[in-house]
Design a protein around this motif. Sequence first.
Motif, mmCIF file in Angstrom:
data_model
loop_
_atom_site.group_PDB
_atom_site.id
_atom_site.type_symbol
_atom_site.label_atom_id
_atom_site.label_comp_id
_atom_site.label_asym_id
_atom_site.label_seq_id
_atom_site.Cartn_x
_atom_site.Cartn_y
_atom_site.Cartn_z
ATOM 1 N N LYS A 111 56.423 67.637 18.569
ATOM 2 C CA LYS A 111 57.053 67.659 19.887
ATOM 3 C C LYS A 111 57.719 69.009 19.975
ATOM 4 O O LYS A 111 57.633 69.734 21.205
ATOM 5 C CB LYS A 111 58.177 66.480 19.868
ATOM 6 N N GLU A 112 58.317 69.720 19.208
ATOM 7 C CA GLU A 112 58.826 71.069 19.370
ATOM 8 C C GLU A 112 57.807 72.203 19.675
ATOM 9 O O GLU A 112 57.828 72.862 20.509
ATOM 10 C CB GLU A 112 59.369 71.753 17.890
ATOM 11 N N LEU A 113 56.639 71.815 19.007
ATOM 12 C CA LEU A 113 55.405 72.752 19.301
ATOM 13 C C LEU A 113 55.041 72.377 20.978
ATOM 14 O O LEU A 113 54.630 73.401 21.654
ATOM 15 C CB LEU A 113 54.177 72.553 18.317
ATOM 16 N N LEU A 114 54.980 71.084 21.313
ATOM 17 C CA LEU A 114 54.461 70.859 22.622
ATOM 18 C C LEU A 114 55.463 71.307 23.446
ATOM 19 O O LEU A 114 55.197 71.932 24.673
ATOM 20 C CB LEU A 114 54.603 69.560 22.656
ATOM 21 N N ASP A 115 56.910 71.355 23.365
ATOM 22 C CA ASP A 115 57.960 71.930 24.039
ATOM 23 C C ASP A 115 58.004 73.585 24.215
ATOM 24 O O ASP A 115 58.524 74.124 25.285
ATOM 25 C CB ASP A 115 59.326 71.480 23.630
ATOM 26 N N THR A 116 57.465 74.065 23.239
ATOM 27 C CA THR A 116 57.800 75.431 22.925
ATOM 28 C C THR A 116 56.619 76.472 23.274
ATOM 29 O O THR A 116 56.576 77.492 23.991
ATOM 30 C CB THR A 116 58.078 75.821 21.519
ATOM 31 N N ILE A 117 55.132 75.827 22.923
ATOM 32 C CA ILE A 117 54.111 76.846 23.185
ATOM 33 C C ILE A 117 53.447 76.178 24.479
ATOM 34 O O ILE A 117 52.676 75.130 24.182
ATOM 35 C CB ILE A 117 53.139 76.555 21.867
ATOM 36 N N ILE A 118 53.211 76.802 25.345
ATOM 37 C CA ILE A 118 52.708 76.517 26.744
ATOM 38 C C ILE A 118 51.287 76.134 26.405
ATOM 39 O O ILE A 118 50.983 74.841 27.067
ATOM 40 C CB ILE A 118 52.989 77.607 27.767
ATOM 41 N N PRO A 119 50.290 76.622 25.884
ATOM 42 C CA PRO A 119 49.042 76.223 25.676
ATOM 43 C C PRO A 119 48.779 75.336 24.914
ATOM 44 O O PRO A 119 47.743 74.583 24.718
ATOM 45 C CB PRO A 119 48.255 77.453 25.533
ATOM 46 N N TRP A 120 49.835 74.717 24.034
ATOM 47 C CA TRP A 120 49.592 73.865 22.966
ATOM 48 C C TRP A 120 49.191 72.398 23.383
ATOM 49 O O TRP A 120 48.206 71.763 23.120
ATOM 50 C CB TRP A 120 50.908 73.793 22.059
ATOM 51 N N GLU A 121 49.705 71.973 24.577
ATOM 52 C CA GLU A 121 49.375 70.611 25.017
ATOM 53 C C GLU A 121 47.926 70.495 25.475
ATOM 54 O O GLU A 121 47.151 69.691 25.388
ATOM 55 C CB GLU A 121 50.226 70.226 26.250
ATOM 56 N N ALA A 122 47.617 71.752 26.321
ATOM 57 C CA ALA A 122 46.097 71.631 26.718
ATOM 58 C C ALA A 122 45.130 71.553 25.305
ATOM 59 O O ALA A 122 44.102 71.160 25.479
ATOM 60 C CB ALA A 122 45.643 72.915 27.613
ATOM 61 N N ILE A 123 45.370 72.446 24.427
ATOM 62 C CA ILE A 123 44.745 72.625 23.174
ATOM 63 C C ILE A 123 44.603 71.168 22.501
ATOM 64 O O ILE A 123 43.312 70.772 22.132
ATOM 65 C CB ILE A 123 45.227 73.693 22.259
ATOM 66 N N VAL A 124 45.569 70.364 22.386
ATOM 67 C CA VAL A 124 45.869 69.134 21.919
ATOM 68 C C VAL A 124 44.875 68.201 22.641
ATOM 69 O O VAL A 124 44.173 67.324 22.055
ATOM 70 C CB VAL A 124 47.313 68.525 21.712
ATOM 71 N N HIS A 125 45.118 68.307 23.738
ATOM 72 C CA HIS A 125 44.212 67.278 24.958
ATOM 73 C C HIS A 125 42.622 67.611 24.599
ATOM 74 O O HIS A 125 41.861 66.595 24.381
ATOM 75 C CB HIS A 125 44.735 67.695 26.474
ATOM 76 N N LYS A 126 42.201 68.732 24.266
ATOM 77 C CA LYS A 126 41.020 69.119 24.184
ATOM 78 C C LYS A 126 40.507 68.419 22.774
ATOM 79 O O LYS A 126 39.510 67.957 22.652
ATOM 80 C CB LYS A 126 40.392 70.421 24.278
ATOM 81 N N ILE A 127 41.296 68.709 21.845
ATOM 82 C CA ILE A 127 41.138 68.099 20.585
ATOM 83 C C ILE A 127 41.117 66.614 20.556
ATOM 84 O O ILE A 127 39.967 66.096 19.796
ATOM 85 C CB ILE A 127 42.190 68.586 19.455
ATOM 86 N N ILE A 128 41.781 65.992 21.212
ATOM 87 C CA ILE A 128 42.040 64.638 21.181
ATOM 88 C C ILE A 128 40.654 64.006 21.917
ATOM 89 O O ILE A 128 40.038 62.886 21.617
ATOM 90 C CB ILE A 128 43.133 63.917 21.835
ATOM 91 N N SER A 129 40.380 64.554 23.063
ATOM 92 C CA SER A 129 39.175 64.244 24.040
ATOM 93 C C SER A 129 37.595 64.248 23.213
ATOM 94 O O SER A 129 37.043 63.537 23.170
ATOM 95 C CB SER A 129 39.051 65.260 25.319
ATOM 96 N N LYS A 130 37.567 65.357 22.267
ATOM 97 C CA LYS A 130 36.612 65.658 21.324
ATOM 98 C C LYS A 130 36.471 64.618 20.470
ATOM 99 O O LYS A 130 35.276 63.788 20.083
ATOM 100 C CB LYS A 130 36.607 67.037 20.836
ATOM 101 N N ALA A 131 37.884 64.116 19.898
ATOM 102 C CA ALA A 131 37.586 63.080 18.962
ATOM 103 C C ALA A 131 37.401 61.830 19.257
ATOM 104 O O ALA A 131 36.583 60.963 18.711
ATOM 105 C CB ALA A 131 39.106 63.121 18.258
ATOM 106 N N LEU A 132 37.806 61.497 20.658
ATOM 107 C CA LEU A 132 37.524 60.256 21.329
ATOM 108 C C LEU A 132 36.126 60.222 21.545
ATOM 109 O O LEU A 132 35.503 58.856 21.400
ATOM 110 C CB LEU A 132 38.472 59.868 22.483
ATOM 111 N N ARG A 133 35.773 61.195 22.151
ATOM 112 C CA ARG A 133 34.133 61.215 22.321
ATOM 113 C C ARG A 133 33.071 61.061 21.169
ATOM 114 O O ARG A 133 32.445 60.236 21.131
ATOM 115 C CB ARG A 133 33.867 62.451 22.981
#
Length: 189
Positions: A111-133
Amino acid sequence: MKEFIDYILQFGTLNQHQIDLILTKATELEFNKDEYFSEAGKVSQQVGFVLDGIVRVCYYNNKGEEITKYFIEENNLVVDLESFDNEIPSTAYVQATTDCKLVVFSRKEWKELLDTIIPWEAIVHKIISKALRQKVERRSPLVAEDATTRYLMFLDIYPNVVNRVPLSYVASYLGITQSSLSRIRKNIR
C-alpha cells in the motif's frame, strides 16, 4: 531481486529512486516444499514474486478432493488477489510445490508503494491483467479436450513444471486420476 526489478520494468518506467524504494520494502523469503504462502479461510496478507521454484493454487471441492487450479513458475507474481484487495478470507491455498525463494511485500508495504510511487498502480494493473489473461488462456482450451490432449497441452503450457512437481498435482490440474495420467504418459513415450 534483480529479476523482480527486470520483471516490473517490462510494464512501465521507474527512476532509480523509485526502484530503491521498492527494494527497501521487499523481503526475500524461502518457503519449503508444501509450505503455504496463503491459506483458505484467512485473509491474504502478502504479494510475492517467484524467484526460484513453483507454487500452486489449490482448493478442496465439496467431496473433500484437492483440486489444483494452476501453477505459478519463476518470474511471476503470486497473490490471492480477491482476498488481498478486498481483505476477505481466501477460498484457495497457495502452496510451494518445490522449495521456493520469493520476493515478498506485506499489505502495508504494498500500500505504501501504491501511495508513494505514481506509476506503480499502472504497472501493477498491467501485471495483473497479463496474469489474468494467461490464466484464461491456459485453462479455457483444456475444458473440452480429452485427457491425452489436455496432458499434451499442459506440457506446452507448463514445459518446466511436469518434472518438478508431484504427478498427483498434475493429474488434479487436468481433472483425471493419477493412474490415468500414468497410462497417458506411458502411451505417448
